[in-house]
Design a protein around this motif. Structure first.
Motif, short mmCIF file in Angstrom:
data_model
loop_
_atom_site.label_atom_id
_atom_site.label_comp_id
_atom_site.label_asym_id
_atom_site.label_seq_id
_atom_site.Cartn_x
_atom_site.Cartn_y
_atom_site.Cartn_z
N LEU A 44 -3.63 -4.68 -57.72
CA LEU A 44 -3.83 -5.42 -56.47
C LEU A 44 -3.79 -6.93 -56.69
CD1 LEU A 44 -6.65 -3.29 -54.79
CD2 LEU A 44 -4.26 -3.50 -54.04
N GLU A 45 -4.21 -7.42 -57.88
CA GLU A 45 -4.24 -8.85 -58.15
C GLU A 45 -2.85 -9.42 -58.45
OE1 GLU A 45 -6.98 -9.39 -61.32
OE2 GLU A 45 -8.77 -8.99 -60.08
N LYS A 46 -1.98 -8.55 -59.00
CA LYS A 46 -0.64 -9.01 -59.35
C LYS A 46 0.22 -9.17 -58.11
CE LYS A 46 -0.40 -7.49 -64.13
NZ LYS A 46 0.46 -6.88 -65.14
N LYS A 47 0.97 -10.31 -58.06
CA LYS A 47 1.81 -10.61 -56.91
C LYS A 47 3.29 -10.66 -57.27
CE LYS A 47 -1.94 -11.31 -54.47
NZ LYS A 47 -2.34 -10.38 -53.41
N ASP A 48 3.58 -10.50 -58.58
CA ASP A 48 4.96 -10.69 -59.03
C ASP A 48 5.83 -9.48 -58.77
OD1 ASP A 48 3.47 -9.18 -60.77
OD2 ASP A 48 4.53 -9.87 -62.57
N PHE A 49 5.25 -8.44 -58.39
CA PHE A 49 6.04 -7.23 -58.25
C PHE A 49 5.36 -6.29 -57.25
CE2 PHE A 49 7.68 -3.07 -59.67
CZ PHE A 49 9.05 -3.36 -59.70
N ASP A 50 6.09 -5.36 -56.69
CA ASP A 50 5.52 -4.38 -55.75
C ASP A 50 4.97 -3.20 -56.56
OD1 ASP A 50 4.75 -2.77 -53.75
OD2 ASP A 50 6.75 -2.42 -52.89
N TYR A 51 3.60 -3.14 -56.64
CA TYR A 51 2.95 -2.08 -57.42
C TYR A 51 2.39 -0.94 -56.52
CZ TYR A 51 3.11 -5.34 -61.33
OH TYR A 51 3.53 -6.17 -62.30
N THR A 52 3.01 -0.79 -55.36
CA THR A 52 2.49 0.23 -54.43
C THR A 52 2.50 1.63 -55.04
OG1 THR A 52 3.28 -1.07 -52.56
CG2 THR A 52 2.77 1.26 -52.14
N SER A 53 3.61 1.97 -55.71
CA SER A 53 3.73 3.31 -56.29
C SER A 53 2.70 3.51 -57.39
CB SER A 53 5.15 3.48 -56.85
OG SER A 53 5.27 4.73 -57.49
#
Length: 640
Positions: A428-437
């Protein structure tokens, strides 16, 4: 009785059988006589007089006393000859006199036909109707002792054969000796009293009484004597017909003694006894008075339900239920049952009641046995509470035994949940990539671990909760799945548990919680047998749990009397390859507090609880074991 008459004479024939009547009708009608029937019930002094007979024929039947006495009555009532028709003994067979023989006798008496062998008899009959030669046949063949006494002195004038056989004296001894030879010397059976009875008979025409006498052998006997006045050759005499009632007296005495014994037992019996008819209580013993606090006169007439509270513990109406029980007892369909009664002071108490149908006098009544079982019921309640407490303690012990393994698994589940949630936070903290999966995966993993933890806790709670013994239809496979979850989470990894379960549903009637606990106890013992109790250098072992439906094998039935070969059982087997046990140990494994383990491992209650659970459900346990070869515990429960 028949009445026979023609213009020249009338004839009454008494009590002849049908076949002889037909013969008489033909033979006498051809001779000009008229024949009609008079039944025994119609025979009286008035009926005979109104028939105006010239002669009477009398069938004495089988020479019974009643026939003989009636014959004598007819002699007195009629002023004409009375000819007895008797059975003659020919070649060991009794036959009736033929109609032609009777006609010969009648004609010789009435018509004066010249039959030489009847002339003397005819003269005597015309003068004294009673003095027929046939009288002597009756007198000698009647099966009762008969005495002819002088009406004034009581002297014996004649006796029949039956009298000599009864008393054991010869005819001469009975006739020539003083009558007191046959009388015992006591205050009642004396010659003076005998003469008083004769005087009574002479005054009233007949008299019946009981008398005590001795046989010639000295044997005492009781007699019933019927005295009647008879006219013999124109002179009134006393005829005594004697019945031996010694056997009846003995039976009566025995009955009276039996009644006295029954009364004594009834009164002194420790349990309460009541006799009940359709109207209520008709008798009771002292124990009932003490038990209920009433006097007997207060209890007589009460309905049994009056000694009960309005309702029984199950809510049933006491009066209605008591009436049902009494009706069942009248049909002999009752069994002992428990009942709450109420004393006069209002105090309720538990009893065990048994109702039995008995015959009293000429009717049926109910004998009610009432036993105060208040102490027993109190003990049973205390014992049940103690048993529940022991069950609960043993469950806690079992859960304690599983704690280390469960705690380890539970810790792993918590670690998985925490790790996955921490990872989700990083995503949730990371913004560099889409970690939804990735985020969805970690959340699902955490949820799975939480669900597993919740399921484990739920199963542990179901085992640990208190139970009131709720018997229900239980699916065995479902119980084994619960046990499987708990064992997988608690047993060491060196213990391998295998399951061989029938796919076909297997049901039993039992408390589900208790069955689950019983299986856990068996599995824990098997786990200890392959781990803690080993001293052969091996580490761990295998446990196999099986479930199937089967009938009891012959060799198993042979050692378990409670087993039924015709019953289909649900068989749960727990087999291990652990240390096993010798025969002496196997014989004691179900004893409470018996254990071969270290005291720190258990209390020895586990298998005793298993035994109680299975036997209370109608089953039994068969154990096979040998030292060094493992143990198999087979739980047999009747399939539902």
């Amino acid at each position: 009785m028949f009445s026979l008459g023609v213009r020249m004479s009338n004839l009454i024939v008494l009590l002849l059988n049908r076949s002889l009547h037909d013969q008489l009708f033909e033979v006498f009608t051809n001779k000009g006589f008229h024949l009609s029937l008079m039944n025994r019930d119609e025979c009286s002094k008035e009926s005979i007089a109104s028939s105006t007979p010239d002669i009477v024929l009398f069938d004495v039947g089988m020479h019974s006393e009643d026939d003989f006495l009636l014959y004598l009555d007819i002699v007195r009532w009629s002023n004409v000859p009375v000819l007895p028709v008797i059975y003659r003994k020919e070649n060991s067979h009794c036959t009736m006199l033929k109609a032609q023989e009777l006609l010969k006798d009648v004609e010789s008496i009435l018509l004066g036909t010249d039959y030489a062998d009847q002339k003397e008899n005819l003269a005597r009959v015309r003068e004294y109707p009673y003095a027929l030669t046939h009288y002597h046949d009756i007198f000698e063949t009647i099966p009762y002792a008969v005495f002819i006494h002088d009406i004034h002195t009581g002297a014996v004038l004649d006796v029949n054969v039956a009298a000599t056989e009864l008393f054991g004296y010869s005819r001469d001894e009975l006739m020539n000796e003083n009558p007191t030879v046959a009388y015992p010397q006591n205050s009642e059976s004396t010659l003076s009293n005998a003469l008083k009875h004769i005087e009574t008979a002479a005054l009233h025409g007949a008299h019946t009484f009981e008398w005590c006498a001795y046989k010639k052998s000295g044997q005492l006997m009781w007699l019933k004597i019927h005295l009647s006045v008879v006219s013999i050759s124109g002179i009134n005499q006393i005829m005594a017909v004697v019945h031996d009632i010694t056997r009846e007296r003995q039976l009566q005495k025995a009955l009276e003694a039996s009644e006295e014994r029954f009364k004594a037992v009834f009164e002194e019996f420790s349990d309460g006894l009541m006799i009940i008819d359709e109207h209520g209580i008709i008798d009771c013993n002292t124990s009932i008075e003490i038990m209920f606090g009433y006097r007997k006169d207060e209890l007589i007439g009460l309905h049994p339900a009056s000694l009960s509270p309005p309702k029984q513990p199950d809510g049933s109406d006491s009066r209605m239920l008591s009436m049902t029980k009494i009706k069942e007892a009248m049909k002999k369909k009752t069994a002992p049952f428990r009942w709450v009664h109420r004393r006069k002071d209002g105090h309720d108490f538990w009893t065990e009641v048994a109702l039995v149908l008995i015959t009293l006098g000429e009717g049926n009544v109910i004998l009610s046995s009432v036993k105060d079982i208040t102490d027993i019921v109190t003990y049973e309640r205390d014992h049940e509470q103690l048993q529940q407490h022991i069950y609960q303690l043993q469950k806690m012990e079992a859960i304690g035994t599983l704690t280390n393994g469960i705690a380890h698994d539970f810790n792993n589940m918590l670690t998985s949940i925490i790790g996955n949630l921490n990872l989700a936070g990083i995503y949730l903290e990371k913004k560099d990539f889409d970690y939804t999966s990735e985020l969805q995966h970690t959340i699902n993993s955490a949820l799975l671990s939480a669900s597993q933890a919740a399921d484990l806790v739920k199963k542990l709670l179901s085992v640990s909760r208190k139970t009131k013994g709720n018997v229900e239809k239980v699916l065995i496979q479902e119980v084994i799945n619960d046990v499987k979850t708990i064992c997988q989470s608690s047993f060491p990894k060196i213990v391998h548990v295998f399951y061989e379960i029938d796919k076909e549903p297997v049901y039993v009637n039992i408390d589900k919680v208790l069955l689950t606990q019983a299986l856990i106890n068996c599995c824990i013992n098997a786990s200890h047998a392959v781990t803690l109790m080993r001293n052969d250098g091996r580490e761990g072992g295998s446990i196999t749990v099986k479930c199937t439906k089967a009938r009891c094998a012959e060799q198993v039935c042979a050692v378990h009397p409670e087993a039924n070969r015709n019953t289909m059982y649900a068989v749960i087997s727990i087999r291990d390859d652990g240390v096993g046990m010798d025969e002496e140990t196997r014989q004691r494994i179900f004893e409470p507090f018996f254990s071969t383990k270290d005291k720190s491992i258990g209390t020895g209650l586990g298998l005793s609880i298993v035994y109680s659970t299975i036997t209370n459900a109608g089953g039994f346990i068969h154990v096979d074991s040998a030292l060094g070869k493992g143990t198999t515990v087979n739980l047999y429960l009747p399939a539902a």
